[in-house]
Design a protein around this motif. Sequence first.
Motif, PDB file in Angstrom:
ATOM      1  N   LEU A 109      32.207  14.980  14.845  1.00 22.60           N
ATOM      2  CA  LEU A 109      31.341  14.223  13.899  1.00 22.60           C
ATOM      3  C   LEU A 109      32.152  14.616  12.362  1.00 22.60           C
ATOM      4  O   LEU A 109      33.274  15.636  12.600  1.00 22.60           O
ATOM      5  N   PRO A 110      32.049  13.555  11.780  1.00 24.08           N
ATOM      6  CA  PRO A 110      33.454  13.766  11.100  1.00 24.08           C
ATOM      7  C   PRO A 110      32.245  15.029   9.478  1.00 24.08           C
ATOM      8  O   PRO A 110      31.362  15.283  10.286  1.00 24.08           O
ATOM      9  N   LYS A 111      33.539  15.488   8.801  1.00 21.93           N
ATOM     10  CA  LYS A 111      33.222  15.939   7.873  1.00 21.93           C
ATOM     11  C   LYS A 111      32.042  16.172   7.088  1.00 21.93           C
ATOM     12  O   LYS A 111      32.359  14.567   6.275  1.00 21.93           O
ATOM     13  N   GLY A 112      31.030  16.631   6.556  1.00 20.10           N
ATOM     14  CA  GLY A 112      29.691  16.228   6.594  1.00 20.10           C
ATOM     15  C   GLY A 112      28.435  17.077   6.650  1.00 20.10           C
ATOM     16  O   GLY A 112      28.737  17.954   7.506  1.00 20.10           O
ATOM     17  N   THR A 113      27.498  16.988   5.573  1.00 16.29           N
ATOM     18  CA  THR A 113      26.308  17.139   5.959  1.00 16.29           C
ATOM     19  C   THR A 113      25.566  16.041   6.332  1.00 16.29           C
ATOM     20  O   THR A 113      25.140  15.181   6.377  1.00 16.29           O
ATOM     21  N   TYR A 114      24.831  16.899   7.507  1.00 13.17           N
ATOM     22  CA  TYR A 114      23.674  15.188   8.316  1.00 13.17           C
ATOM     23  C   TYR A 114      22.044  16.335   8.493  1.00 13.17           C
ATOM     24  O   TYR A 114      22.562  17.750   7.905  1.00 13.17           O
ATOM     25  N   SER A 115      21.450  15.508   8.797  1.00  8.28           N
ATOM     26  CA  SER A 115      19.927  16.328   9.122  1.00  8.28           C
ATOM     27  C   SER A 115      19.813  15.715  10.603  1.00  8.28           C
ATOM     28  O   SER A 115      20.232  14.929  10.269  1.00  8.28           O
ATOM     29  N   ILE A 116      18.960  15.815  11.134  1.00  9.57           N
ATOM     30  CA  ILE A 116      19.006  15.444  12.407  1.00  9.57           C
ATOM     31  C   ILE A 116      17.474  16.203  12.640  1.00  9.57           C
ATOM     32  O   ILE A 116      16.712  17.560  12.307  1.00  9.57           O
ATOM     33  N   THR A 117      16.328  14.737  12.925  1.00  6.95           N
ATOM     34  CA  THR A 117      15.126  15.419  12.906  1.00  6.95           C
ATOM     35  C   THR A 117      14.760  15.307  14.835  1.00  6.95           C
ATOM     36  O   THR A 117      15.263  13.669  16.047  1.00  6.95           O
ATOM     37  N   PHE A 118      14.296  15.626  15.405  1.00  6.75           N
ATOM     38  CA  PHE A 118      13.985  16.374  16.841  1.00  6.75           C
ATOM     39  C   PHE A 118      12.811  15.662  17.050  1.00  6.75           C
ATOM     40  O   PHE A 118      11.777  16.408  16.091  1.00  6.75           O
ATOM     41  N   ILE A 119      11.723  14.610  17.667  1.00  6.38           N
ATOM     42  CA  ILE A 119      10.731  14.082  18.215  1.00  6.38           C
ATOM     43  C   ILE A 119      10.241  14.496  19.460  1.00  6.38           C
ATOM     44  O   ILE A 119      11.248  14.587  20.555  1.00  6.38           O
ATOM     45  N   LEU A 120       8.498  15.201  19.588  1.00  9.34           N
ATOM     46  CA  LEU A 120       8.877  15.060  20.816  1.00  9.34           C
ATOM     47  C   LEU A 120       7.717  14.258  21.283  1.00  9.34           C
ATOM     48  O   LEU A 120       6.824  13.362  19.890  1.00  9.34           O
ATOM     49  N   LEU A 121       7.635  13.396  22.350  1.00  6.68           N
ATOM     50  CA  LEU A 121       7.038  12.411  22.806  1.00  6.68           C
ATOM     51  C   LEU A 121       5.884  12.822  23.541  1.00  6.68           C
ATOM     52  O   LEU A 121       5.577  11.371  24.067  1.00  6.68           O
ATOM     53  N   ALA A 122       5.175  13.576  23.772  1.00  9.04           N
ATOM     54  CA  ALA A 122       3.748  14.024  24.200  1.00  9.04           C
ATOM     55  C   ALA A 122       3.115  12.673  23.931  1.00  9.04           C
ATOM     56  O   ALA A 122       2.824  12.974  22.721  1.00  9.04           O
ATOM     57  N   LYS A 123       2.498  12.651  24.689  1.00  9.10           N
ATOM     58  CA  LYS A 123       0.753  11.641  24.153  1.00  9.10           C
ATOM     59  C   LYS A 123      -0.389  12.414  23.860  1.00  9.10           C
ATOM     60  O   LYS A 123      -1.213  12.410  23.300  1.00  9.10           O
ATOM     61  N   GLU A 124      -0.179  13.908  24.638  1.00  8.44           N
ATOM     62  CA  GLU A 124      -1.239  14.819  23.717  1.00  8.44           C
ATOM     63  C   GLU A 124      -1.510  15.473  22.757  1.00  8.44           C
ATOM     64  O   GLU A 124      -1.980  15.660  21.100  1.00  8.44           O
ATOM     65  N   GLU A 125       0.412  15.500  22.026  1.00  9.89           N
ATOM     66  CA  GLU A 125       0.346  15.988  20.443  1.00  9.89           C
ATOM     67  C   GLU A 125       1.839  16.032  20.249  1.00  9.89           C
ATOM     68  O   GLU A 125       3.030  16.446  20.672  1.00  9.89           O
ATOM     69  N   PRO A 126       1.787  14.905  19.411  1.00 10.92           N
ATOM     70  CA  PRO A 126       3.736  14.229  19.363  1.00 10.92           C
ATOM     71  C   PRO A 126       4.097  15.209  17.746  1.00 10.92           C
ATOM     72  O   PRO A 126       3.756  15.223  17.474  1.00 10.92           O
ATOM     73  N   ALA A 127       5.067  15.621  18.223  1.00 12.88           N
ATOM     74  CA  ALA A 127       5.085  16.668  17.002  1.00 12.88           C
ATOM     75  C   ALA A 127       6.875  17.140  16.552  1.00 12.88           C
ATOM     76  O   ALA A 127       8.056  15.857  17.461  1.00 12.88           O
ATOM     77  N   LYS A 128       7.405  16.772  15.591  1.00 11.96           N
ATOM     78  CA  LYS A 128       8.352  16.908  15.221  1.00 11.96           C
ATOM     79  C   LYS A 128       8.930  17.587  14.632  1.00 11.96           C
ATOM     80  O   LYS A 128       8.098  18.742  13.122  1.00 11.96           O
ATOM     81  N   VAL A 129      10.683  18.120  14.146  1.00 12.06           N
ATOM     82  CA  VAL A 129      11.105  18.873  13.159  1.00 12.06           C
ATOM     83  C   VAL A 129      12.546  18.481  12.836  1.00 12.06           C
ATOM     84  O   VAL A 129      13.062  18.137  13.976  1.00 12.06           O
ATOM     85  N   SER A 130      12.688  18.869  11.578  1.00  9.75           N
ATOM     86  CA  SER A 130      14.341  19.003  11.045  1.00  9.75           C
ATOM     87  C   SER A 130      14.971  19.811  10.442  1.00  9.75           C
ATOM     88  O   SER A 130      14.057  21.062  10.149  1.00  9.75           O
ATOM     89  N   LEU A 131      16.462  19.273  10.436  1.00  5.89           N
ATOM     90  CA  LEU A 131      17.111  20.362   9.545  1.00  5.89           C
ATOM     91  C   LEU A 131      18.528  20.016   9.545  1.00  5.89           C
ATOM     92  O   LEU A 131      19.141  18.807   9.991  1.00  5.89           O
ATOM     93  N   LYS A 132      18.723  20.643   8.167  1.00  7.96           N
ATOM     94  CA  LYS A 132      20.564  20.000   8.306  1.00  7.96           C
ATOM     95  C   LYS A 132      21.249  21.150   7.896  1.00  7.96           C
ATOM     96  O   LYS A 132      21.174  22.528   8.463  1.00  7.96           O
ATOM     97  N   PHE A 133      22.478  20.662   8.319  1.00  7.99           N
ATOM     98  CA  PHE A 133      23.510  21.053   8.929  1.00  7.99           C
ATOM     99  C   PHE A 133      24.924  20.764   8.177  1.00  7.99           C
ATOM    100  O   PHE A 133      24.984  19.447   8.003  1.00  7.99           O
ATOM    101  N   THR A 134      26.296  21.480   8.116  1.00  5.53           N
ATOM    102  CA  THR A 134      27.060  20.765   7.580  1.00  5.53           C
ATOM    103  C   THR A 134      28.259  21.038   8.792  1.00  5.53           C
ATOM    104  O   THR A 134      28.513  22.171   9.503  1.00  5.53           O
ATOM    105  N   ILE A 135      29.204  20.083   8.876  1.00  3.87           N
ATOM    106  CA  ILE A 135      30.312  19.743   9.032  1.00  3.87           C
ATOM    107  C   ILE A 135      31.372  20.381   8.960  1.00  3.87           C
ATOM    108  O   ILE A 135      31.486  19.590   7.989  1.00  3.87           O
ATOM    109  N   HIS A 136      32.384  21.514   8.720  1.00  8.23           N
ATOM    110  CA  HIS A 136      33.436  21.838   8.058  1.00  8.23           C
ATOM    111  C   HIS A 136      34.911  20.961   8.223  1.00  8.23           C
ATOM    112  O   HIS A 136      35.185  21.093   9.030  1.00  8.23           O
TER     113      HIS A 136
END
Length: 174
Positions: free
Chosen positions: A147-174
């Motif tokens: 990954l080039p230097k910079g700030t990014y956001s990533i979102t992970f998504i659980l693909l379960a039929k019972e309950e889709p879940a989503k969580v995100s965070l920001k991080f920086t590559i120096h």
Amino acid sequence: MKNLMMPGLFLVMLLFITSCSQQEGLAPKSNNSNQSMSSQEESASTTNTQPIENQPGSVTKGKLVESSLTNTVKGEGAEFQFKIKNSLDHPLTLHFKTIQPYDYILKSSNGTVVKQLSKEQQNPKLPREEFLKPKGDLIYTETIKNLPKGTYSITFILLAKEEPAKVSLKFTIH
């Protein structure tokens, strides 16, 4: 008579062993990293749990599961741990439409999609199940490199039929 009992005994033992392995909730950790980081990159690693739109610590609570996301920046890449925890006091089986139980979307600071797991991998349409003991968890690990230097956001998504879940965070590559 003995000849008829042997196949029946074998079948009963096979069913017992299969049942026991499913009851233990032995879900393999998912690790899609292709190469290991060099020792120089590992020594320059940092851990981040800064959320974007979720509770502190990148945790999202749902009715059935609690999801969390942490990462460690290593040089020009990052390793992520997406954790799913059974919030219930009884066992839970999650059902998925494909072999891949989750997706992630990586965006640059200007909102451009840099990488999306489901766009890069073709997953067979084979149903999958994951068993969770009461208060048990599953941990999926992903490594994104180059990954080039910079700030990014990533979102992970659980693909379960019972309950889709989503969580995100920001991080920086120096």
